[in-house]
Design a protein around this motif. Structure first.
Motif, PDB file in Angstrom:
ATOM      1  N   GLN A   3       0.962  -1.109   0.055  1.00 43.58           N
ATOM      2  CA  GLN A   3       0.221  -0.062   0.027  1.00 43.58           C
ATOM      3  C   GLN A   3       0.655   1.238   0.061  1.00 43.58           C
ATOM      4  OE1 GLN A   3      -3.632   0.379   0.572  1.00 43.58           O
ATOM      5  NE2 GLN A   3      -3.410  -1.722  -0.420  1.00 43.58           N
ATOM      6  N   ILE A   4       0.358   2.332  -0.549  1.00 44.54           N
ATOM      7  CA  ILE A   4       1.165   3.649  -0.507  1.00 44.54           C
ATOM      8  C   ILE A   4       0.614   4.447   0.635  1.00 44.54           C
ATOM      9  CG2 ILE A   4       1.285   5.898  -1.810  1.00 44.54           C
ATOM     10  CD1 ILE A   4       0.466   4.444  -4.384  1.00 44.54           C
ATOM     11  N   ARG A   5       1.742   4.458   1.598  1.00 37.62           N
ATOM     12  CA  ARG A   5       1.568   5.051   2.880  1.00 37.62           C
ATOM     13  C   ARG A   5       2.530   6.313   3.134  1.00 37.62           C
ATOM     14  NH1 ARG A   5       0.925  -0.679   5.207  1.00 37.62           N
ATOM     15  NH2 ARG A   5      -1.641  -1.068   5.274  1.00 37.62           N
ATOM     16  N   SER A   6       3.200   6.535   2.106  1.00 36.71           N
ATOM     17  CA  SER A   6       4.278   7.539   2.404  1.00 36.71           C
ATOM     18  C   SER A   6       4.561   8.220   0.751  1.00 36.71           C
ATOM     19  CB  SER A   6       5.503   7.306   2.964  1.00 36.71           C
ATOM     20  OG  SER A   6       6.177   6.274   2.161  1.00 36.71           O
ATOM     21  N   LYS A   7       5.195   9.283   0.817  1.00 38.53           N
ATOM     22  CA  LYS A   7       5.570   9.725  -0.276  1.00 38.53           C
ATOM     23  C   LYS A   7       6.697   8.921  -1.163  1.00 38.53           C
ATOM     24  CE  LYS A   7       4.170  14.414   0.072  1.00 38.53           C
ATOM     25  NZ  LYS A   7       4.325  15.860  -0.152  1.00 38.53           N
ATOM     26  N   LYS A   8       7.449   8.487  -0.318  1.00 41.64           N
ATOM     27  CA  LYS A   8       8.268   7.561  -1.012  1.00 41.64           C
ATOM     28  C   LYS A   8       7.826   6.135  -1.220  1.00 41.64           C
ATOM     29  CE  LYS A   8      12.498   5.766  -1.471  1.00 41.64           C
ATOM     30  NZ  LYS A   8      13.367   6.324  -2.443  1.00 41.64           N
ATOM     31  N   ASP A   9       6.698   5.694  -0.901  1.00 42.75           N
ATOM     32  CA  ASP A   9       5.765   4.397  -1.428  1.00 42.75           C
ATOM     33  C   ASP A   9       5.379   4.757  -2.790  1.00 42.75           C
ATOM     34  OD1 ASP A   9       6.270   2.971   0.689  1.00 42.75           O
ATOM     35  OD2 ASP A   9       4.352   3.553   1.562  1.00 42.75           O
ATOM     36  N   GLU A  11       6.500   7.206  -4.638  1.00 40.67           N
ATOM     37  CA  GLU A  11       7.734   7.220  -5.824  1.00 40.67           C
ATOM     38  C   GLU A  11       7.977   5.731  -6.248  1.00 40.67           C
ATOM     39  OE1 GLU A  11      12.316   8.713  -5.829  1.00 40.67           O
ATOM     40  OE2 GLU A  11      11.067   9.240  -4.122  1.00 40.67           O
ATOM     41  N   TRP A  80       0.185  10.662  -4.685  1.00 44.47           N
ATOM     42  CA  TRP A  80       0.210  10.617  -3.279  1.00 44.47           C
ATOM     43  C   TRP A  80      -1.103  11.260  -2.988  1.00 44.47           C
ATOM     44  CZ3 TRP A  80       1.462   9.085   1.143  1.00 44.47           C
ATOM     45  CH2 TRP A  80       1.181   9.703   2.306  1.00 44.47           C
ATOM     46  N   ARG A  83      -3.898   8.538  -3.470  1.00 42.36           N
ATOM     47  CA  ARG A  83      -3.400   7.267  -2.759  1.00 42.36           C
ATOM     48  C   ARG A  83      -4.386   6.306  -2.621  1.00 42.36           C
ATOM     49  NH1 ARG A  83      -2.431  11.005   0.591  1.00 42.36           N
ATOM     50  NH2 ARG A  83      -3.032  10.797   3.065  1.00 42.36           N
ATOM     51  N   ASN A  87      -4.422   2.948  -4.292  1.00 42.52           N
ATOM     52  CA  ASN A  87      -4.199   1.303  -3.430  1.00 42.52           C
ATOM     53  C   ASN A  87      -5.386   0.588  -3.687  1.00 42.52           C
ATOM     54  OD1 ASN A  87      -2.101   2.032  -2.276  1.00 42.52           O
ATOM     55  ND2 ASN A  87      -2.966   3.163  -0.317  1.00 42.52           N
TER      56      ASN A  87
END
Length: 94
Positions: A3-9, A11, A80, A83, A87
């Motif tokens: 799952q996308i939980r941060s801006k790094k995710d 990216e 983001w 997200r 997701n």
């Protein structure tokens, strides 16, 4: 993909875009479709062979005029911002 939980995710999602996206032979690009919850339609995020990202939205009452180019940072911010819908669509595609 996690799952996308941060801006790094976000990216990482873009770096691994080929794993969850479909190929459009005619357009020469990969694409990923997810819900546009703000306008009640869909977003299509696209990546061309040269690595350039674009986005296009459409629904019953609207259709964006053409694709909007996104820089790498804009693409990360876009993923983001959306997200939750990304997701959900990625979970359905997996």
């Amino acid at each position: 993909m996690a799952q996308i939980r941060s801006k790094k995710d976000a990216e990482l999602f873009l770096e691994r875009f080929e794993e969850l996206s479909a190929w459009d032979e005619t357009g020469g690009k990969r694409y990923f479709v997810f819900a546009d919850r703000e306008r009640g339609g869909i977003w299509t995020l696209m990546r061309y062979e040269d690595g350039a990202f674009t986005v296009h939205g459409k629904g019953e009452t609207y259709c964006d005029e053409g694709e909007t180019p996104l820089s790498a940072q804009e693409a990360i911010a876009f993923v983001w911002k959306h997200r939750s819908a990304v997701n959900r669509a990625a979970g359905e595609a997996a």
